[in-house]
Design an enzyme around this catalytic site. Structure first.
Site, PDB file in Angstrom:
ATOM      1  N   ASP A  87       8.384 -25.696 -23.873  1.00  0.00           N
ATOM      2  CA  ASP A  87       9.584 -24.863 -23.858  1.00  0.00           C
ATOM      3  C   ASP A  87      10.778 -25.595 -23.268  1.00  0.00           C
ATOM      4  O   ASP A  87      11.916 -25.374 -23.687  1.00  0.00           O
ATOM      5  CB  ASP A  87       9.316 -23.575 -23.071  1.00  0.00           C
ATOM      6  CG  ASP A  87       8.547 -22.558 -23.896  1.00  0.00           C
ATOM      7  OD1 ASP A  87       7.794 -22.980 -24.791  1.00  0.00           O
ATOM      8  OD2 ASP A  87       8.699 -21.347 -23.646  1.00  0.00           O
ATOM      9  N   SER A 107      12.917 -17.755 -19.404  1.00  0.00           N
ATOM     10  CA  SER A 107      11.878 -18.607 -18.857  1.00  0.00           C
ATOM     11  C   SER A 107      11.393 -18.009 -17.544  1.00  0.00           C
ATOM     12  O   SER A 107      12.122 -17.283 -16.867  1.00  0.00           O
ATOM     13  CB  SER A 107      12.451 -20.002 -18.611  1.00  0.00           C
ATOM     14  OG  SER A 107      11.673 -20.710 -17.678  1.00  0.00           O
TER      15      SER A 107
END
Length: 549
Positions: free
Chosen positions: A78, A465
């Protein structure tokens, strides 16, 4: 054994012929066939150490009397995919991973699985596959990264690189410091060092009973992790012989235990997507209300980065998840684990070795790390990592600054067009509208690095996140692309956030929202071909876990 369908009887002579061509021995045909679903790749820091772990898992399977077969699964980092079009694929990769493991395991009639995982979407994707297949399975998460060191201070990827971008833009650090930080923050293999999504999911996997004791917090570079990999290989064969199945382990009570641990840890908001999706594959419903219900009665006893200054290495040294569970015993339910025992028995054996890292008697916060909000912007709910929000920002009103993409919002932030009192609204970034519900660590970190996280809020139908700090509210449901009220918000509207009261509203009447929605023009799909175009048509709301139907 399931694998007898490909190796027993005269009619299977061609199948055996092909198995022999891989190096299988005739004696192996009487042993369980154990697949090792490995997400090794040179591209992802959390996965580069997996070649060693594959060897130890193979040795364990062989020692346990099984035959190991490695096959590959994809992994997305990510952090590397962040801030550009690559992030569309991250959440969507979860479904690919589950489908791939189902395909290989069923096509070759494997008796059991060792799921070698680590980073954000890989672990939930593999657990989804385990629940769907319901064949004996055990998870090995590859472990967290050690902290870096710069100017006599421990460093990590999120706080010291993503947030450094904002600090650089604000003139707080120079180019040389930025370069030195990016060289120092990630010293080697492993998942990012704090309680971000990868490590949160590792901790919840152990709590649910799908990995061995200590697996969640053992560092990627440690011999301890190799021993766990070896023991997991042995245990995989035993699970086949004892016919212990994932659905025997991943029960409703196991998921409740995972949510309890999540709240106590101050974990990533992405678990509100992943746990319901895993439960869905197991035939269990996990409504958003359950997360909030458990959060209200669970104290936050750990405070790792991004909310605090501890790291996964500190949690491991403090006793790991077994120590955390020992502090949560009264709130846990009886549940089986891959060890063959009960999670309550394991919790009783846990010992807290550092009472600042795991605060049993003096919790960091009275409530859990995640809160679920509702209101006229999010009638189906949205989530915030309240553990990472300062007290002064838990109740906030501000004027809307509206963007139809993360890219447009990021440009405005870096151009210093966002000021104190603003509420940054990023829409058409949901599961379908994104597509793929991009993580927004870049804008949230930039805001924090520029010193705005205590005077600016951000809300989105996308997601964040696990490294996000500040009043950042995501998963707004319904999303803009599905006609959600977030599509009606206009520049300058006043938005009211009240995390203690669990509300999120725009100062508009229901009639005004309805009229604006009738006049609104939905943007064209951002992706019109390939996998993401198909994904956009099948994916459901974030409030369901963004499952495909």
């Amino acid at each position: 054994m399931r694998s007898d369908q490909i190796k027993k009887g005269a009619v299977r002579a061609p199948n055996r012929c092909l198995l022999y061509s891989t190096g299988v021995s005739p004696k192996d045909l009487n042993k369980p066939f154990i697949g090792i679903a490995s997400s090794f790749t040179d591209l992802v820091p959390g996965h580069v150490s997996m070649r060693d772990l594959e060897r130890y898992i193979e040795r364990g399977i062989a020692a346990g009397g099984g035959v190991p077969f490695i096959f590959g699964a994809p992994a997305v980092c990510d952090g590397i995919a962040m801030g550009h079009s690559g992030m569309h694929y991250s959440l969507a990769s979860r479904e690919i991973i589950a489908d791939l493991i189902e395909t290989v395991a069923n096509a070759h009639m494997l008796d059991g699985l060792v799921l070698l995982s680590n980073c954000d979407k890989v672990t939930p994707g593999m657990l989804m596959a385990a629940a769907r297949l319901n064949i004996p399975s055990i998870v090995v998460t590859a472990g967290a990264m050690m902290t870096g060191m710069y100017e006599h201070k421990r460093r990590s990827m999120v706080r010291d690189t993503f947030e450094a971008v904002g600090q650089f833009q604000a003139g707080k650090i120079n180019e040389r410091q930025l370069e030195e930080l990016e060289m120092a923050a990630c010293p080697g293999a492993g998942s990012c060092q704090g309680m971000y999504t990868a490590n949160t999911m590792a901790c919840l996997t152990e709590t649910m009973g799908m990995s061995l004791n200590g697996c969640a917090t053992a560092l990627a570079v440690s011999a301890k992790k190799k021993r766990i990999a070896y023991e997991s290989g042995i245990r995989a064969v035993e699970l086949v012989k004892e016919n212990i199945l994932p659905k025997n382990i991943m029960t409703l009570d196991a998921f409740k235990n995972a949510i309890t641990a999540d709240m106590a840890l101050g974990g990533s908001t992405n678990t509100v997507l992943h746990l319901p999706a895993i439960a869905h594959e197991a035939g269990i419903e996990l409504p958003l209300e359950l997360f909030d219900e458990i959060s209200k009665k669970t104290s936050q006893i750990c405070c790792l980065e991004p909310a605090g200054d501890h790291y996964m290495e500190d949690l491991d040294n403090a006793g790991g998840m077994q120590a955390v569970l020992s502090a949560l015993q009264k709130g846990l339910k009886s549940s089986k684990t891959v060890t063959g025992g009960d999670i309550l028995e394991l919790a009783k054996q846990g010992k807290i070795l550092d009472e600042d890292v795991i605060r049993d008697k003096n919790p960091y916060k009275a409530e859990g790390g995640i809160a679920v909000l509702r209101g006229n912007i999010a009638p189906d709910g949205c989530v915030v990592k309240q553990a990472a929000v300062s007290e002064k920002m838990k109740v906030f009103s501000g004027r809307a600054r509206v963007f139809n993409s993360e890219d447009d919002a990021m440009k405005a932030i870096l151009d210093k067009k966002i000021v104190s009192g603003d509420v940054v609204v990023i829409r058409y970034e949901g599961p379908s509208g994104g597509p793929g519900m991009r993580e927004m660590l870049s804008p949230t970190s930039a805001l924090h690095g520029m010193g705005l996280s205590d005077c600016v809020a951000l809300l989105t139908d996308g997601r964040f996140s696990g490294g996000t700090r500040g009043p950042c509210i995501g998963h707004i449901s319904p999303e803009a692309a599905s006609g959600g009220a977030i599509a009606a918000i206009a520049e300058g509207d006043i938005i009211n956030i009240d995390i203690p009261k669990r509300t999120l509203n725009v100062e508009l009447s229901d009639e005004e929202i309805k009229n604006r929605m009738l006049k609104s023009v939905k943007p064209d799909p951002k992706v019109k071909t390939g996998y993401m175009a198909r994904y956009a048509k099948l994916v459901q709301s974030a409030s369901t876990g963004a499952v495909l139907k």
